[in-house]
Design an enzyme around this catalytic site. Structure first.
Site, PDB file in Angstrom:
ATOM      1  N   PRO A 101       0.853  -1.241  -0.008  1.00 22.56           N
ATOM      2  CG  PRO A 101      -0.756  -1.572   1.651  1.00 22.56           C
ATOM      3  CD  PRO A 101       0.335  -1.953   1.133  1.00 22.56           C
ATOM      4  N   GLY A 105       3.240   3.915   5.272  1.00 22.63           N
ATOM      5  CA  GLY A 105       4.245   3.558   6.195  1.00 22.63           C
ATOM      6  C   GLY A 105       4.805   2.310   6.120  1.00 22.63           C
ATOM      7  N   GLY A 107       6.940   1.454   3.507  1.00 24.19           N
ATOM      8  CA  GLY A 107       7.916   1.693   2.706  1.00 24.19           C
ATOM      9  C   GLY A 107       7.938   1.435   1.070  1.00 24.19           C
ATOM     10  CB  SER A 108       4.930   1.689  -1.108  1.00 19.37           C
ATOM     11  OG  SER A 108       4.996   3.008  -1.008  1.00 19.37           O
ATOM     12  CB  ALA A 110      12.398   2.268   0.692  1.00 17.03           C
ATOM     13  CB  ALA A 111       9.593  -1.624  -1.609  1.00 16.64           C
ATOM     14  CG  ASP A 152      11.568   3.733   5.344  1.00 15.79           C
ATOM     15  OD1 ASP A 152      11.551   3.423   6.572  1.00 15.79           O
ATOM     16  OD2 ASP A 152      10.330   4.416   4.730  1.00 15.79           O
TER      17      ASP A 152
END
Ligand code: MEV
Length: 323
Positions: A101, A105, A107-108, A110-111, A152
């Site tokens: 999501p 919060g 970490g979308s 950074a991922a 993150d």
């Protein structure tokens, strides 16, 4: 022509958000059940530097060169270019998708950056270490967070539980006993950059009060590290509630988040807190596995829009020495 793909997990902060921006330690763990993915196809007939980026989750399809210079993807790829000493990129098409999501919060951002970096590095034939991946992903974090601590990109690039102190080498946490968390998305989108900047203004107005909240958080993180290393999982619950209270004093909770935390506790959670920047985003609840479903259902009936139940496994990392 075969495609190249790479992926990266989400993350949650177990202890120490906000205080970590001010040099205090924090603990974060990867969330393997949600992932960002990047897939690359060469475009052999297109001229070099013709990098097409497609990210349907955020409605983006654009040539890299057409994105604003301060866009997270522009920052990311210019960091790659200078790190690898490239004059230009060969033409390629990168498609990024994610089940993490957004603005919750987890970490979308950074991922996505880590997945894009890994796929791009492999496509270019220059694989990156986890440390290099984390450093480069940090560049795009600046677009989302303004002054990110770096936690993150670190936890996501290494995909391991981390003890993180800004500016110091990361340490991996030995987890003596597995534990289960229910993560609940409040459905209230929050901008980490904005909340970090509000906390900064409050810190500037009243440095003594905020430094004392950050020091209190650091003590909680140290106790939590001890509990994780020695398998004292039941000690984590009260520490989560204490950390949430400190976050309330920092002004980053919301009545909706407090309500979710109270509801989780009534449904049998061992502890709960907001996780990440706050003002929305997610709350996390520590549960005995047999209570996970009841806690998740209660969170949904108290306003959460989705829940993820995740198990953090025991591992055999070397003990880390807190600073
Ligand atoms: C965001 O996931 C956590 C914050 O502490 C910001 C940061 O560490 O960069 C709020």
């Amino acid at each position: 022509m075969p495609s190249i793909s790479a992926s990266a997990p989400g993350k949650i902060i177990l202890f120490g958000e906000h205080a970590v921006v001010y040099g205090r330690p924090a603990i974060a763990v990867p969330v393997e059940g949600v992932r960002a993915k990047a897939m690359i196809l060469a475009r052999p007939t297109a001229p070099s530097n013709n990098v097409l980026i497609e990210a349907p989750d955020i409605g983006l399809k654009s040539l890299l060169n057409d994105l604003p210079k301060n866009h997270a993807f522009s920052l990311l790829f210019s960091a790659v270019k200078s790190y690898l000493n490239l004059e230009h990129f060969p033409a390629f098409h990168l498609r990024a998708t994610s089940s993490i999501p957004i603005a919750a919060g987890l970490g979308s951002g950074a991922a996505i950056a880590v997945a894009m970096l890994r796929a791009t590095a492999e496509f270019l034939g220059c694989p990156l270490t986890d440390e290099e991946t984390s450093l480069l992903a940090f560049e795009s974090e600046k677009a989302y967070h303004g002054t990110p601590s770096g936690i993150d990109n670190t936890v996501i690039a290494y995909a391991k539980p981390v003890w993180f102190v800004r500016g110091q080498p990361v340490q991996f946490i030995p987890i003596a006993s597995p534990f289960t968390l229910v993560i609940a998305n409040s459905g209230i989108k929050s901008s980490t950059a904005e909340i970090v900047s509000v906390v900064r203004q409050n810190h500037e107005k009243d440095p003594a009060a905020y430094d004392s909240l950050f020091d209190h958080t650091a003590r909680i993180s140290r106790q939590a590290l001890h509990a994780l290393q020695f398998g004292a999982i039941n000690d984590l619950g009260p520490l989560m509630l204490e950390n949430h209270q400190v976050l309330q004093h920092m002004g980053v909770s919301l009545p909706e988040l407090d309500r979710l935390i109270n509801a989780a506790m009534v449904a049998g959670a061992l502890g709960a807190k907001l996780s990440g920047a706050g003002h929305g985003g997610n709350v996390i609840a520590l549960v005995d596995p047999e209570h996970a479903q009841a806690v998740a259902e209660t969170l949904l009936s108290n306003g959460a829009i989705e829940t993820i139940t995740t198990r953090i496994s025991a591992n055999e990392e070397l003990p880390c020495s807190p600073s």
